[in-house]
Design a protein around this motif. Structure first.
Motif, PDB file in Angstrom:
ATOM      1  N   TYR A   9      -2.192 -13.598  10.580  1.00  0.00           N
ATOM      2  CA  TYR A   9      -1.691 -12.894   9.474  1.00  0.00           C
ATOM      3  C   TYR A   9      -0.941 -11.467   9.946  1.00  0.00           C
ATOM      4  O   TYR A   9      -1.272 -11.001  11.112  1.00  0.00           O
ATOM      5  CB  TYR A   9      -2.709 -12.481   8.305  1.00  0.00           C
ATOM      6  N   GLU A  10      -0.337 -11.039   9.137  1.00  0.00           N
ATOM      7  CA  GLU A  10       0.530  -9.792   9.266  1.00  0.00           C
ATOM      8  C   GLU A  10       0.163  -8.892   8.192  1.00  0.00           C
ATOM      9  O   GLU A  10       0.238  -9.310   6.692  1.00  0.00           O
ATOM     10  CB  GLU A  10       1.979  -9.829   9.358  1.00  0.00           C
ATOM     11  N   VAL A  11      -0.204  -7.512   8.340  1.00  0.00           N
ATOM     12  CA  VAL A  11      -0.413  -6.603   7.281  1.00  0.00           C
ATOM     13  C   VAL A  11       0.944  -5.915   7.100  1.00  0.00           C
ATOM     14  O   VAL A  11       1.527  -5.301   7.673  1.00  0.00           O
ATOM     15  CB  VAL A  11      -1.433  -5.396   7.866  1.00  0.00           C
ATOM     16  N   LEU A  12       1.333  -6.000   5.836  1.00  0.00           N
ATOM     17  CA  LEU A  12       2.768  -5.647   5.379  1.00  0.00           C
ATOM     18  C   LEU A  12       2.421  -4.249   4.780  1.00  0.00           C
ATOM     19  O   LEU A  12       3.436  -3.404   5.139  1.00  0.00           O
ATOM     20  CB  LEU A  12       3.152  -6.400   4.176  1.00  0.00           C
ATOM     21  N   LEU A  13       1.475  -3.994   3.731  1.00  0.00           N
ATOM     22  CA  LEU A  13       1.227  -2.708   3.479  1.00  0.00           C
ATOM     23  C   LEU A  13      -0.369  -2.439   3.369  1.00  0.00           C
ATOM     24  O   LEU A  13      -1.306  -3.404   3.258  1.00  0.00           O
ATOM     25  CB  LEU A  13       1.581  -2.676   1.957  1.00  0.00           C
ATOM     26  N   ALA A  14      -0.922  -1.261   3.736  1.00  0.00           N
ATOM     27  CA  ALA A  14      -2.148  -1.159   3.778  1.00  0.00           C
ATOM     28  C   ALA A  14      -2.850   0.108   2.784  1.00  0.00           C
ATOM     29  O   ALA A  14      -2.150   0.947   2.194  1.00  0.00           O
ATOM     30  CB  ALA A  14      -2.622  -0.295   5.183  1.00  0.00           C
ATOM     31  N   LYS A  15      -3.847  -0.284   2.367  1.00  0.00           N
ATOM     32  CA  LYS A  15      -4.607   1.018   1.312  1.00  0.00           C
ATOM     33  C   LYS A  15      -3.802   1.009   0.155  1.00  0.00           C
ATOM     34  O   LYS A  15      -3.360   2.373  -0.021  1.00  0.00           O
ATOM     35  CB  LYS A  15      -5.088   2.098   2.294  1.00  0.00           C
ATOM     36  N   ILE A  16      -3.489   0.120  -0.751  1.00  0.00           N
ATOM     37  CA  ILE A  16      -2.458   0.038  -1.663  1.00  0.00           C
ATOM     38  C   ILE A  16      -3.284  -0.256  -3.089  1.00  0.00           C
ATOM     39  O   ILE A  16      -4.544  -0.653  -3.132  1.00  0.00           O
ATOM     40  CB  ILE A  16      -1.420  -0.499  -1.685  1.00  0.00           C
ATOM     41  N   SER A  17      -2.678   0.031  -4.428  1.00  0.00           N
ATOM     42  CA  SER A  17      -3.395  -0.499  -5.382  1.00  0.00           C
ATOM     43  C   SER A  17      -2.757  -1.731  -5.836  1.00  0.00           C
ATOM     44  O   SER A  17      -1.799  -2.533  -5.146  1.00  0.00           O
ATOM     45  CB  SER A  17      -3.190   0.732  -6.433  1.00  0.00           C
ATOM     46  N   PHE A  18      -3.449  -2.437  -6.825  1.00  0.00           N
ATOM     47  CA  PHE A  18      -3.061  -3.724  -7.144  1.00  0.00           C
ATOM     48  C   PHE A  18      -1.631  -3.733  -7.743  1.00  0.00           C
ATOM     49  O   PHE A  18      -0.898  -4.408  -7.604  1.00  0.00           O
ATOM     50  CB  PHE A  18      -4.160  -4.419  -8.145  1.00  0.00           C
ATOM     51  N   LYS A  19      -1.474  -2.632  -8.571  1.00  0.00           N
ATOM     52  CA  LYS A  19      -0.315  -2.175  -9.185  1.00  0.00           C
ATOM     53  C   LYS A  19       0.918  -2.246  -8.225  1.00  0.00           C
ATOM     54  O   LYS A  19       1.919  -2.873  -8.455  1.00  0.00           O
ATOM     55  CB  LYS A  19      -0.152  -0.995 -10.202  1.00  0.00           C
ATOM     56  N   GLU A  20       0.790  -1.477  -7.122  1.00  0.00           N
ATOM     57  CA  GLU A  20       1.715  -1.328  -6.001  1.00  0.00           C
ATOM     58  C   GLU A  20       1.937  -2.852  -5.424  1.00  0.00           C
ATOM     59  O   GLU A  20       3.025  -3.013  -4.981  1.00  0.00           O
ATOM     60  CB  GLU A  20       1.138  -0.470  -4.964  1.00  0.00           C
ATOM     61  N   ALA A  21       1.039  -3.508  -5.140  1.00  0.00           N
ATOM     62  CA  ALA A  21       0.996  -5.009  -4.571  1.00  0.00           C
ATOM     63  C   ALA A  21       2.049  -5.590  -5.665  1.00  0.00           C
ATOM     64  O   ALA A  21       2.905  -6.443  -5.197  1.00  0.00           O
ATOM     65  CB  ALA A  21      -0.387  -5.521  -4.289  1.00  0.00           C
ATOM     66  N   ARG A  22       1.631  -5.766  -7.075  1.00  0.00           N
ATOM     67  CA  ARG A  22       2.678  -6.501  -7.638  1.00  0.00           C
ATOM     68  C   ARG A  22       4.022  -5.904  -7.642  1.00  0.00           C
ATOM     69  O   ARG A  22       4.999  -6.820  -7.794  1.00  0.00           O
ATOM     70  CB  ARG A  22       1.890  -6.308  -9.181  1.00  0.00           C
ATOM     71  N   GLU A  23       4.116  -4.785  -7.579  1.00  0.00           N
ATOM     72  CA  GLU A  23       5.630  -3.990  -7.509  1.00  0.00           C
ATOM     73  C   GLU A  23       6.241  -4.730  -6.351  1.00  0.00           C
ATOM     74  O   GLU A  23       7.367  -5.012  -6.352  1.00  0.00           O
ATOM     75  CB  GLU A  23       5.465  -2.643  -7.776  1.00  0.00           C
TER      76      GLU A  23
END
Length: 90
Positions: A9-23
């Motif tokens: 796997y590759e980490v695209l974003l770290a330590k984010i909120s679920f809202k940030e993930a959805r966006e």
């Protein structure tokens, strides 16, 4: 029980909120919302609903929460089986 560490796997974003993930995942044309507890790669996905999952070719992108470490957006390159399961679920 599965483990994310056993997957490539590759980490695209770290330590984010679920809202940030959805966006972030909103930019992908093929996306699905799943409920907390949904299993992918034998790993239960936890979070604040709706939990968005996106498809990028044969890859699948989803938020993964590690208790005490936060939420990460990860991309698994060979997610064909999971993608087919998501498509059938819809």
């Amino acid at each position: 029980m599965g483990c994310l560490e056993s997957l490539p796997y590759e980490v695209l974003l770290a330590k984010i909120s679920f809202k940030e993930a959805r966006e972030y995942l909103a930019r992908f044309p093929e996306k699905y919302d799943v409920e907390p507890g949904y299993k992918m790669f034998e790993v239960r996905i936890i979070g604040v609903p709706p939990i968005r999952v996106a498809v990028d070719g044969d890859a699948i992108i989803f938020p993964f929460t590690k208790p005490c470490h936060g939420t990460f957006l990860v991309k698994v390159p060979d997610g064909r089986e999971e993608i087919e399961r998501l498509r059938k679920k819809k």
